[in-house]
Design a protein around this motif. Structure first.
Motif, PDB file in Angstrom:
ATOM      1  N   ASP A 129       0.809  -1.215   0.000  1.00 53.27           N
ATOM      2  CA  ASP A 129       0.000   0.000   0.000  1.00 53.27           C
ATOM      3  C   ASP A 129       0.845   1.269   0.000  1.00 53.27           C
ATOM      4  O   ASP A 129       0.293   2.371  -0.110  1.00 53.27           O
ATOM      5  CB  ASP A 129      -0.913   0.037   1.241  1.00 53.27           C
ATOM      6  CG  ASP A 129      -1.921  -1.091   1.223  1.00 53.27           C
ATOM      7  OD1 ASP A 129      -2.316  -1.501   0.111  1.00 53.27           O
ATOM      8  OD2 ASP A 129      -2.296  -1.578   2.308  1.00 53.27           O
ATOM      9  N   LEU A 130       2.144   1.138   0.167  1.00 51.60           N
ATOM     10  CA  LEU A 130       2.975   2.329   0.260  1.00 51.60           C
ATOM     11  C   LEU A 130       4.419   1.985  -0.137  1.00 51.60           C
ATOM     12  O   LEU A 130       5.348   2.190   0.642  1.00 51.60           O
ATOM     13  CB  LEU A 130       2.928   2.851   1.707  1.00 51.60           C
ATOM     14  CG  LEU A 130       3.299   4.321   1.954  1.00 51.60           C
ATOM     15  CD1 LEU A 130       2.259   5.243   1.376  1.00 51.60           C
ATOM     16  CD2 LEU A 130       3.467   4.580   3.446  1.00 51.60           C
ATOM     17  N   PRO A 131       4.597   1.456  -1.374  1.00 50.85           N
ATOM     18  CA  PRO A 131       5.952   1.022  -1.743  1.00 50.85           C
ATOM     19  C   PRO A 131       6.942   2.188  -1.805  1.00 50.85           C
ATOM     20  O   PRO A 131       8.135   2.007  -1.560  1.00 50.85           O
ATOM     21  CB  PRO A 131       5.759   0.399  -3.136  1.00 50.85           C
ATOM     22  CG  PRO A 131       4.462   0.916  -3.629  1.00 50.85           C
ATOM     23  CD  PRO A 131       3.619   1.206  -2.433  1.00 50.85           C
ATOM     24  N   GLU A 132       6.426   3.387  -2.064  1.00 50.39           N
ATOM     25  CA  GLU A 132       7.325   4.534  -2.282  1.00 50.39           C
ATOM     26  C   GLU A 132       8.088   4.925  -1.025  1.00 50.39           C
ATOM     27  O   GLU A 132       9.082   5.650  -1.099  1.00 50.39           O
ATOM     28  CB  GLU A 132       6.534   5.738  -2.830  1.00 50.39           C
ATOM     29  CG  GLU A 132       5.429   6.270  -1.932  1.00 50.39           C
ATOM     30  CD  GLU A 132       4.084   5.564  -2.121  1.00 50.39           C
ATOM     31  OE1 GLU A 132       4.071   4.421  -2.632  1.00 50.39           O
ATOM     32  OE2 GLU A 132       3.049   6.146  -1.752  1.00 50.39           O
ATOM     33  N   ILE A 133       7.653   4.463   0.142  1.00 46.12           N
ATOM     34  CA  ILE A 133       8.378   4.828   1.366  1.00 46.12           C
ATOM     35  C   ILE A 133       9.708   4.073   1.456  1.00 46.12           C
ATOM     36  O   ILE A 133      10.577   4.403   2.254  1.00 46.12           O
ATOM     37  CB  ILE A 133       7.501   4.608   2.623  1.00 46.12           C
ATOM     38  CG1 ILE A 133       8.007   5.486   3.768  1.00 46.12           C
ATOM     39  CG2 ILE A 133       7.487   3.157   3.030  1.00 46.12           C
ATOM     40  CD1 ILE A 133       7.041   5.652   4.907  1.00 46.12           C
ATOM     41  N   GLY A 134       9.866   3.079   0.602  1.00 42.91           N
ATOM     42  CA  GLY A 134      11.132   2.334   0.597  1.00 42.91           C
ATOM     43  C   GLY A 134      11.048   1.088   1.459  1.00 42.91           C
ATOM     44  O   GLY A 134      10.004   0.791   2.046  1.00 42.91           O
ATOM     45  N   SER A 135      12.149   0.369   1.526  1.00 41.78           N
ATOM     46  CA  SER A 135      12.174  -0.901   2.243  1.00 41.78           C
ATOM     47  C   SER A 135      12.050  -0.679   3.754  1.00 41.78           C
ATOM     48  O   SER A 135      12.769   0.132   4.330  1.00 41.78           O
ATOM     49  CB  SER A 135      13.472  -1.650   1.940  1.00 41.78           C
ATOM     50  OG  SER A 135      13.555  -2.809   2.745  1.00 41.78           O
TER      51      SER A 135
END
Lengths: 434, 434
Positions: free
Chosen positions: B287-293
Motif C-alpha cells: 500500500d505504500l511502496p514509495e516509502i522504501g524498504s
C-alpha cells in the motif's frame, strides 16, 4: 591482510549476553507493568543534549563525570547522566501539551565517567517515575505505594522504606541556630551509615561544637515507632508545621491502605545534596540492607526552575536497576532463563526446512515459542542444544512424517528423556502449551 | 536570578511524548514477541565503543557521520552508528560462550550525524535479528519467514519481499567481462528506483558502453514469476551454480510453508555496497511502496573478520522502526492510545487518598490498570481528565462509601455518561475487566 583489531569494550561498559539480558528484560517488564497499572505513561528523551541544558547548574562532581564533546556542528553536547535533568527540560518545553498532574515513567540508560574502582559502571539503567504538577499528599503517597508494589512485583517485597522530611530538619537546625551550616551538616549526616556514629559525631563537632553535634545525632535517631519519632521531631523542630502535618497525613494513608508496617520515619535520611525540599525516602532490602538503597526519591518544589518561570512541584523516585539485580543475585532470587523457546524442532533432513517452519508456525500461532534447528546434526547433539537453550520439548519428524495427513510426529520431553510417537500437531499443542 | 536556559533538543533529535512513546512501545513489544516466538534471544552492547572497533574499515560516509570524541581517559571513543558492527565485535569476543548457530535480536538506539534536511533523524531505533554460525538454506529461510511473520503481527502483512543473490549477479558480470566494475555497477543499479530507468541506462553506458548497459538493465528486470526470473538469471550467469540452487531451494521452502506468494525474485535488489555475499532482500509495503524498504537484510560470509580469525557466516535483517512508524501513520494504521489506565478513581475528599489507593490496589491485582486522581477538582473536570488519559470508567466514592462494609461506589462509564450506583468492588471488577 590487515592485523586483527582486539575485540573489547570500554572500561566500565558491559556486554549483556542472552542470559543476563533476558534477566534484565524480565525485571524491566515487571517494573513497567507495575508503573502502567498505576496509570503512569512512558516518555523518552534524547541520549545527547546541549551541555548547557544538562549542566545548567554547573559545578561539582557531575561536571567531571559527564561525557561531553563538540558535535559536527561545533555544538557543545553531552550524554545524559541522569533522567531527572532531561525530564525537567522536557516539562519546561512541553508543559502546554500535557495534562497536569502528569504521571510519567522513563526507563533508560545514562552515562557517567565514574571511577570504576568503586565497582561502578559508566553505563547503567535508571527507572524513574514522577508525578509533576501536584503538591498533594496523595501524590507523595502514591509514589511511596508504587515503590512498595513494584518491588513486591519483582519479588523483593520484604523491604523497609525509610522516610523523612527536609523541612522538619531545616526547622530543627534553625532552632539550634545553625541553619547556615545546613549544607555541610546534611552532607555529614548523609554519610552516617558509611562512616559510623563516632566519626559522624567527630566531624559534626568540628563544624558546630560538641553540644550541638550531640543534639543533631540525637535528633536523627529514630524512636520505637513512626508516631513516637514524629512526636520527637515535632518537638525538636519547635512545634507542628505543614511538614510534620504532611508526615502525619501520610501515616494515616499508609494505615488506610494497610501498608504502614514497612515504613520507618528516619530523621537521618536526607538524600544528601539532592534538590529535594519535602519528603524524602530510601528503600532497603531487609535481607540485604548493606547493599544500600535500591529505590530512592522525594518531593521537590520546582522541577524546571532552570528553564521555565512556571513553578512545577512534584514528587518521584528512581529504581537503580543494576544495584537491584546485584541484590537479587546475592540473594539467589533470580531465575536464569537461557532462552524463550519451549519447543525445538530437530533437523533430520535439511530439505524439509519449509515443512518444519510450517509446523513451527502452527505452534507459534497457538502461543508456543518454537525454534527450528537448521543443522542436520546427530539427534543427541540436537537434544543437548535444545536443553542448553532452555527448551522443554523436541519434535522429531520421522522419515514418513509428511507423506500423509494428518502428519504425525515424535515428541521428546527433555527432562524425562521420554519419547511419545505418532502425535498430531494438535496433540503436540495440547501437551506443550504451558 | 540567573537567566533561564532555553529548553530545546538538538537538531535531528526528538522527545517522545506519551502518545508517541506508547505507540513505539506497542510496536517494539509486538516485534520482540515475534522474535521470541522463533526462539531468538536478546543481547545488548554499550552505546559507546572504541572508535577503532566501530570504524575498523574506516573511510566513507560513515566516518563523517559518527559521533566521535576523546573520553576522560583520553580514549578515542564513538557512539555506535548501527547494531551490526557492535554485534561483530560481540561475536568475536564471546564466541566461546555461545552455542552456534546463535540466534539473537537487538533492539536499540543508534546515532548518526546525518544531514537532517533529508528528513533523517540523528538518533533512531534499529531492530536487528541474525542467525550466526550457519551456512544453511534453512537459516536463510527462517530470516525471510521472520520478516513476514513480524510485519504481519504488526498489522502490515500485505508486503512484497524482493530478493536476489549477490553471487548470481557477480557471475553475470563475469560473463560480460565487467566484474572489475562491479562496485560502480552495483552502486548505479541500486539507485534504479530513485533515478529511473533512463538515467540508470545513461550512467551505466558511460561506465561499460551502451550494449552491456542494456544487457545489465535487461538482466535486472524481473520476469513474470519467481521461476521464470530464476531461469533467466541462471542462463545469464552462465548456467546453474550453488547460488541459483540456493534460490531454488528457498523457493521450495516457501511453497512448503505456504508463503511463496509474497516473494518476488528481483535481480535489481543489490543492497548497494553492504557487506552481503549471498541472498539479499528488501521489503515493501504493497500500500505504500514509495516509502522504501521497511525491512532489509541478507547473508554474509564472515561477520567478524576484523576482530577474529574464525569464520562466522550468517544471515540477518533489520527493521527500521522509524520508517515503519512513518508508514503506519501515513496508512492511518496506528492506534493512538493516550494512556494505560482503564479506570480512574475520582478524588472527592483529599483525606481519603489511603482508601482510594486501597481500592485501586484491588483493581490492579485483578489486572485492571487504575489511576487515582490526587486533586479534589470538580467532578466534570475529573471526568474530562480521565477521558483525555484514555480511561473508560471513573469510580466516584459517595460521602458514606467507606463507613460500612461492603463498601459501595458509583461507576461512571465515560463514553455513555451513565452512572451506576451502589456497586461493590467485585461488581466493579467484573464490569470493568476487559
Amino acid at each position: 591482510m590487515a592485523p586483527l583489531i582486539e575485540p573489547r569494550v570500554l572500561k566500565g561498559f558491559r556486554d549483556f549476553l542472552p542470559a543476563a539480558e533476558i534477566k534484565r528484560r524480565q525485571l524491566t517488564e515487571i517494573i513497567e507493568q507495575s508503573f502502567r497499572s498505576f496509570g503512569f505513561v512512558p516518555i523518552d528523551t534524547p541520549a545527547l543534549e546541549y551541555t548547557e541544558i544538562l549542566l545548567g547548574k554547573g559545578g561539582g562532581e557531575t561536571e567531571k563525570q559527564v561525557y561531553r564533546f563538540k558535535d559536527h556542528g561545533d555544538r557543545d553536547v553531552a550524554l545524559r547522566f541522569d533522567l531527572t535533568v532531561p525530564f525537567a527540560r522536557f516539562m519546561a518545553e512541553h508543559r502546554a501539551e500535557l495534562p497536569l498532574p502528569f504521571k510519567r515513567y522513563h526507563i533508560a540508560k545514562v552515562w557517567r565517567g565514574e571511577n570504576t574502582q568503586r565497582g561502578r559502571y559508566r553505563e547503567f539503567t535508571q527507572c524513574d517515575f514522577d508525578i509533576v504538577g501536584s503538591e498533594s499528599s496523595g501524590a507523595d503517597f502514591e509514589i511511596l505505594l508504587m515503590m512498595r508494589e513494584t518491588l513486591q512485583a519483582i519479588g523483593v517485597g520484604d523491604v523497609t522504606i525509610r522516610m523523612n522530611h527536609r523541612g522538619v530538619f531545616n526547622r530543627f537546625l534553625r532552632c539550634l541556630g545553625i541553619e547556615d551550616k545546613s549544607v555541610e551538616i546534611l552532607r555529614t549526616v548523609d554519610k552516617l551509615i558509611k562512616i559510623g556514629k563516632e566519626s559522624t559525631l567527630l566531624q559534626l563537632s568540628e563544624l558546630i561544637g560538641t553540644e550541638k553535634a550531640e543534639s543533631v545525632l540525637q535528633y536523627i535517631q529514630p524512636k520505637n515507632t513512626y508516631k513516637e519519632t514524629l512526636a520527637a521531631m515535632t518537638e525538636a523542630a519547635g512545634g507542628p508545621g505543614p511538614d510534620t502535618e504532611r508526615l502525619e497525613v501520610l501515616y494515616r494513608f499508609m494505615e488506610d491502605a494497610g501498608i504502614a508496617d514497612i515504613f520507618v520515619l528516619d530523621p537521618s535520611i536526607t538524600r544528601g545534596l539532592d534538590y529535594y525540599t519535602g519528603v524524602v525516602y530510601e528503600t532497603f532490602l531487609n535481607d540485604l540492607p548493606e547493599i544500600g538503597s535500591v529505590c530512592s526519591g522525594g518531593r521537590y518544589d520546582n522541577l524546571a526552575a532552570l528553564y521555565s518561570k512556571e513553578q512545577l512541584p512534584g514528587v518521584g523516585a528512581s529504581i537503580g536497576l543494576d544495584r537491584l539485580i546485584a541484590a537479587l543475585e546475592a540473594l539467589g532470587r533470580t531465575q536464569a532463563r537461557p532462552g524463550y523457546a519451549q519447543v525445538a524442532i530437530a533437523c533430520t533432513d535439511e530439505t524439509l526446512q519449509g515443512k518444519y517452519q510450517a509446523l513451527a508456525l502452527e505452534l507459534r500461532r497457538a502461543g508456543i515459542a518454537c525454534e527450528v534447528f537448521t543443522e542436520p546434526k546427530k539427534l543427541t547433539q540436537q537434544y543437548a542444544l535444545a536443553e542448553k537453550k532452555g527448551a522443554r520439548w523436541v519434535i522429531v519428524c520421522p522419515e514418513d512424517a509428511f507423506t500423509r495427513e494428518p502428519y504425525r510426529f515424535t515428541l521428546r520431553e527433555l527432562a524425562t528423556r521420554t519419547d511419545t510417537e505418532g502425535l498430531t500437531i494438535s496433540d503436540i499443542i495440547s501437551t506443550t502449551i504451558a
